[in-house]
Design an enzyme around this catalytic site. Structure first.
Site, PDB file in Angstrom:
ATOM      1  N   HIS A   3       6.657   2.091  -0.582  1.00  0.00           N
ATOM      2  CA  HIS A   3       6.984   2.449   0.833  1.00  0.00           C
ATOM      3  C   HIS A   3       7.201   0.977   1.324  1.00  0.00           C
ATOM      4  O   HIS A   3       6.742   0.345   2.061  1.00  0.00           O
ATOM      5  CB  HIS A   3       5.304   2.481   1.471  1.00  0.00           C
ATOM      6  CG  HIS A   3       4.930   3.834   0.964  1.00  0.00           C
ATOM      7  ND1 HIS A   3       5.493   5.066   1.756  1.00  0.00           N
ATOM      8  CD2 HIS A   3       3.765   4.297   0.610  1.00  0.00           C
ATOM      9  CE1 HIS A   3       4.695   6.096   1.143  1.00  0.00           C
ATOM     10  NE2 HIS A   3       3.728   5.700   0.377  1.00  0.00           N
ATOM     11  N   GLU A  18      -4.640  10.953  -5.145  1.00  0.00           N
ATOM     12  CA  GLU A  18      -4.105  10.895  -3.622  1.00  0.00           C
ATOM     13  C   GLU A  18      -4.312  12.375  -2.992  1.00  0.00           C
ATOM     14  O   GLU A  18      -4.254  12.396  -1.847  1.00  0.00           O
ATOM     15  CB  GLU A  18      -2.808  10.307  -3.165  1.00  0.00           C
ATOM     16  CG  GLU A  18      -2.642   8.750  -3.903  1.00  0.00           C
ATOM     17  CD  GLU A  18      -1.328   8.218  -3.604  1.00  0.00           C
ATOM     18  OE1 GLU A  18      -1.250   7.776  -2.761  1.00  0.00           O
ATOM     19  OE2 GLU A  18      -0.335   8.771  -4.391  1.00  0.00           O
TER      20      GLU A  18
END
Length: 248
Positions: free
Chosen positions: A42, A146
């Site tokens: 990210h 996740e």
């Protein structure tokens, strides 16, 4: 060779912080943190850009940990060639994916990583076989949990040989549990407890990419989490202000 792996094996807690190309990595790596985590998932950072930054950490106590963008052998190879001593892969949902990750991280005959030559940060060795064996033994491997799929398979993922830490992506896990950013939701807390139990049963550590708002680190330690990434800006500000106050 890898103090964080040694700490976790001894039942201790490892605390690090995130860093980037613009960070004062020499300062951070010698400030008391156990690791610096570089994120290439990210962020606009390309993995191959990290070589000089990671090299600047040599002979300092913190180890470099790199998160790649995907569970792919080329990305894992680039991160390890850059000098990572810990490797994070996002969205590892099955034990088969975890096994692939481990295989791509390690040299033969524990894995299938391509040879990159002997690197000095792992120590000195009489021959290349000893170096590869030491690398395989000391590399820290952290698949990320996740998703609901990963949560359902968490016991099997934790049991994969070579996995050292199950690292939670707090926000993505909450979103996939349909309780977005509601970190005190009973459903979310139950998921943390399940992951912590899986880690304890497999004799590995749980980890948090960041400590979610509303949850204290002590709560997580009680659940079996011993690897944390914490922000450092406020601590630095407090230290600077304290130093200035002594002079004024």
């Amino acid at each position: 060779m890898n103090r964080v792996k040694d700490m976790l094996r001894a039942g201790e807690t490892a605390i690090g912080t995130t860093a980037s190309l613009e960070s004062e990595v020499r300062f951070l790596a010698g400030s008391g943190f156990d690791f610096l985590l570089f994120d290439t998932q990210h962020s606009p950072i390309e993995i191959k850009q990290l070589g000089p930054v990671v090299a600047a950490m040599r002979r300092r106590e913190a180890i470099p940990v790199i998160r790649v963008g995907d569970n792919r052998p080329d990305q894992i190879c680039y991160a390890l060639d850059a000098g990572a001593k810990g490797l994070v892969v996002p969205m590892v949902n099955t034990p088969e994916q975890a096994e692939k990750m481990v295989s791509w991280c390690k040299y033969p005959f524990e894995g299938e990583r391509s040879s990159a030559g002997m690197r000095g940060e792992w120590g000195e060795f009489e021959n290349y076989r000893d170096y590869m064996d030491a690398f395989n033994e000391q590399l820290l491997i952290l698949p990320m949990i996740e998703t609901v799929e990963a949560l359902e398979a968490v016991d099997d993922i934790a049991a994969v040989s070579g996995v050292d830490v199950l690292l939670i992506g707090p926000s993505d896990l909450s979103i996939n549990l349909d309780v977005p950013l509601d970190y005190r939701n009973p459903k979310y807390l139950a998921a943390l407890e399940k992951i912590g139990t899986a880690c304890r049963n497999a004799n590995i550590a749980g980890g948090m990419f960041f400590v979610p708002p509303g949850i204290e680190p002590g709560e997580l330690v009680e659940l079996g989490f011993r690897f944390f990434t914490l922000p450092w800006g406020e601590w630095a500000k407090t230290g600077i202000q304290a130093g200035l106050a002594d002079l004024r």
